[in-house]
Design an enzyme around this catalytic site. Structure first.
Site, PDB file in Angstrom:
ATOM      1  N   HIS A   1      34.223  -0.497   6.339  1.00 22.55           N
ATOM      2  CA  HIS A   1      33.463  -1.125   5.371  1.00 22.55           C
ATOM      3  C   HIS A   1      34.422  -1.968   4.265  1.00 22.55           C
ATOM      4  O   HIS A   1      35.386  -1.257   3.535  1.00 22.55           O
ATOM      5  CB  HIS A   1      32.864  -0.067   4.533  1.00 22.55           C
TER       6      HIS A   1
ATOM      7  N   CYS B   1       0.974  -1.378  -0.045  1.00 22.31           N
ATOM      8  CA  CYS B   1       0.148   0.108  -0.034  1.00 22.31           C
ATOM      9  C   CYS B   1       0.741   1.185   0.104  1.00 22.31           C
ATOM     10  O   CYS B   1       2.079   1.134  -0.517  1.00 22.31           O
ATOM     11  CB  CYS B   1      -1.008  -0.009   1.217  1.00 22.31           C
TER      12      CYS B   1
END
Length: 636
Positions: free
Chosen positions: A557, A26
């Protein structure tokens, strides 16, 4: 590709694609129907970046994403290989739901796919009415007619669109559903009612109906099905059942055309003869019943609907009101329900802004700005699940404020005359045939009161004394610990040192994620460069975030775009929430295999809260060993 990894993680944590019966979305949520909800890792999903929260309601497992849910939905379909045209049957999958859950699931499945376009066309129609009211152009101009055609297009031909979604929901051929809907609004049939009737049925009763044509000698009660809801839904339900039966009995060699031929030949006449008239009468009674309940006590209706709307949304119960409101618009030309709840989003906005100015919690402050903007435009879930509900008091303040707005609108007789946009975009939908009347200004007053009252109540009463005290203590503790010393960060890897500007990834090279350095490792062993707590560990184990005891936030990272490896060639020795010491091993990774897969292993090491320090001093060495001095975060 932006949400590919998020989609994979969602599918994995709802129990895998084999646990998914169906998925739709939705405005803000992915709505899964799972075979076994116990297989879903709800806690993992709730803590995942990109997910606001998880809800279970109406037989659905709802993953709240936010405004970008359509993009995530597409990524989920692609990652899971789900068929957008498929529909699951609960009984075939062995899932038994209560009648109420089945009803909620049916309504959301039919109406959710069209609500976005319905709101968009309603906004165009509403703004067109507003511009006429402001005398920017007359309602006889070409501009007016073209915009009116756009705005009225979906609602006038609503049976065609609902024929598609309803047939799809009931497991039938959705193009057959569209054909049924198109037959209902076929213009030639409506033109047959202009002459004298052949005779009149049920004369002298509430069901008195003139008959203009017959079908095989059977009288047909012609009605206007433009903008109608109930007739096409019932017709699609019966059509899907008949289509299944025809599929079983018709030989495969002629099934392609004889199944839709037979289905249409039975369902369309049946709809005109029986289903349509009965459903239209039911819709009329439903509209009059809603109107009667409102007229009995409009203030009570406004109090209840306005005050509890957020609760209805939270549990997905608001779907039960949508078809009633649409039916009211079709039958009466206006609706009270959507009017009385339309100020709730402004109440939410005011409450969030009040909390934002009052709180000292930086995370809440950061969340508040996008949540408030989203609420202004009618999407309140980010504020509901991210701020008001977790803090409790703001949630109840929102309910109280929304109840006040509902009462004001009820007292003013505010109505909506079309399906319009959400939040402030819904304002033009309150303009009626008479222009800017008392109801319109009552709606504007209610929205203004909700915004201001929500802000005031949240600012002064949104946080309890205990919460304010805890925030002050946490802030003082963080400040004092940060001021005690500078932060030394040792090298977490062995390898060659690189400047961030040399990293081939704009997010790192520009310093947008923080200041630091990068390492091109020669050994696949990542150690902790500081003592602290693991506050972020990606499921793919390619990135680790640690917050030190003094408040420095360190991100490592491993590689660039290595999230695409989905955890292959990475082994983690810690989990999120663990306490780690300087020099403790965090992750092993296979440098050769990662490079062989086509990815760089260059590892940025960042202080993500660099703005909290006066200077970030980096090593001048070209190579480093594990544990060497690497970065220093300086307070003064």
């Amino acid at each position: 590709m932006k949400y590919e990894q998020l989609a994979k993680d969602i599918i994995k944590n709802v129990g895998g694609k084999e646990n998914v019966n169906s998925v739709v979305h939705c405005v803000t949520r992915l709505r899964f129907k799972l075979k076994d909800e116990d297989k879903a890792n709800t806690d993992v999903l709730k803590n995942m970046d990109g997910i606001v929260t998880v809800m279970k309601s109406g037989g659905q497992y709802q993953v709240v994403i936010g405004n970008h849910v359509p993009d995530v939905y597409k990524a989920v379909l692609a990652a899971g290989g789900f068929d957008t045209e498929s529909s699951s049957d609960d009984e075939e999958n062995g899932e038994k739901q209560s009648l109420f859950n089945q009803f909620v699931d049916m309504i959301s499945g039919i109406f959710a796919p069209v609500l976005g376009v319905l709101a968009a066309t309603g906004m165009i129609k509403g703004f067109n009415a507003l511009f006429v009211a402001l005398e920017w152009y007359p309602n006889t101009s070409g501009t007016y007619y073209i915009l009116h055609a756009i705005g009225d297009s979906l609602f006038y031909f609503f049976p065609i669109f609902l024929g598609f979604t309803a047939m799809k929901k009931f497991g039938g051929n959705h193009f057959v559903g569209m054909a049924i809907g198109a037959a209902l609004v076929y213009p030639t049939l409506s033109g047959l009612t202009s002459g004298d009737p052949l005779y009149t049925l049920f004369q002298g009763t509430l069901f008195e109906s003139p008959v203009y044509i017959t079908f095989l000698g059977i009288p047909v009660i012609l009605m206007s099905y433009a903008s109608s809801v109930i007739p096409i839904v019932l017709a699609a339900f019966i059509g899907a059942k008949l289509e299944r039966w025809f599929t079983k009995v018709i030989p495969d060699v002629v099934k392609t055309f004889l199944v839709p031929f037979s289905t249409l030949l039975v369902v369309v006449p049946l709809t005109f003869l029986v289903i349509g008239p009965i459903a239209t009468w039911v819709g009329a009674f439903l509209g009059q019943g809603t109107n009667w309940a409102y007229e009995v006590s409009p203030l009570l209706a406004g109090l209840i609907l306005g005050g509890l709307w957020q609760v209805f949304v939270m549990f997905g119960l608001h779907w039960g009101f949508i078809p009633i409101a649409i039916n009211n618009l079709s039958v009466m030309g206006y609706d009270y329900i959507l009017a009385m709840i339309s100020a709730t989003s402004l109440a939410t906005t005011g409450v969030v802004l009040g909390v934002m100015l009052r709180t000292k919690n930086q995370k809440i402050k950061t969340l508040s700005i996008p949540a408030a903007i989203s609420a202004v435009f009618g999407v309140s879930e980010p504020a509901l699940y991210g701020i008001t509900l977790p803090l409790k008091r703001p949630f109840f303040i929102t309910l109280i404020t929304s109840a006040v707005g509902g009462v004001i609108m009820a007292a003013a007789g505010t109505k909506v005359y079309m399906m319009g946009g959400l939040g402030v975009f819904g304002i033009p939908s309150k303009i009626g045939p008479e222009g800017l009347d008392v109801g319109f200004w009552g709606g504007m007053t209610a929205m203004a009161v909700n915004l201001v009252l929500g802000f005031i109540l949240a600012y002064f009463f949104g946080l309890s004394k205990k919460q304010r005290s805890e925030e002050t203590n946490n802030q003082q503790a963080t400040t004092s610990s940060t001021e005690r010393k500078d932060e030394e960060i040792v090298s977490p890897l062995k390898g060659n040192v690189m400047l961030l500007s040399e990293v081939k990834d704009e997010a790192f090279s520009t310093g947008a994620l923080g200041k630091g350095l990068a390492i091109d490792p020669t050994e696949g062993k990542l150690i902790s460069p500081v003592a602290g707590t693991v506050t972020a560990l990606f499921p793919t184990n390619h990135a680790v975030g640690i917050t030190t005891d003094s408040g420095a936030q360190i991100l490592m990272h491993i590689g660039l775009d290595t999230i695409q490896l989905d955890g292959k060639h990475f082994t983690s020795y810690v989990k999120q929430g663990d306490r780690v010491e300087k020099g403790q091993q965090l992750v092993d990774f296979d440098i050769e295999q990662i490079k062989k897969a086509g990815y760089s292993v260059v590892t940025p090491v960042l202080v993500t809260n660099s703005a909290d320090y006066s200077e970030i001093v980096v090593t001048q060495s070209k190579t480093v060993e594990v544990g060497d001095h690497f970065i220093e975060a300086v307070i003064v």
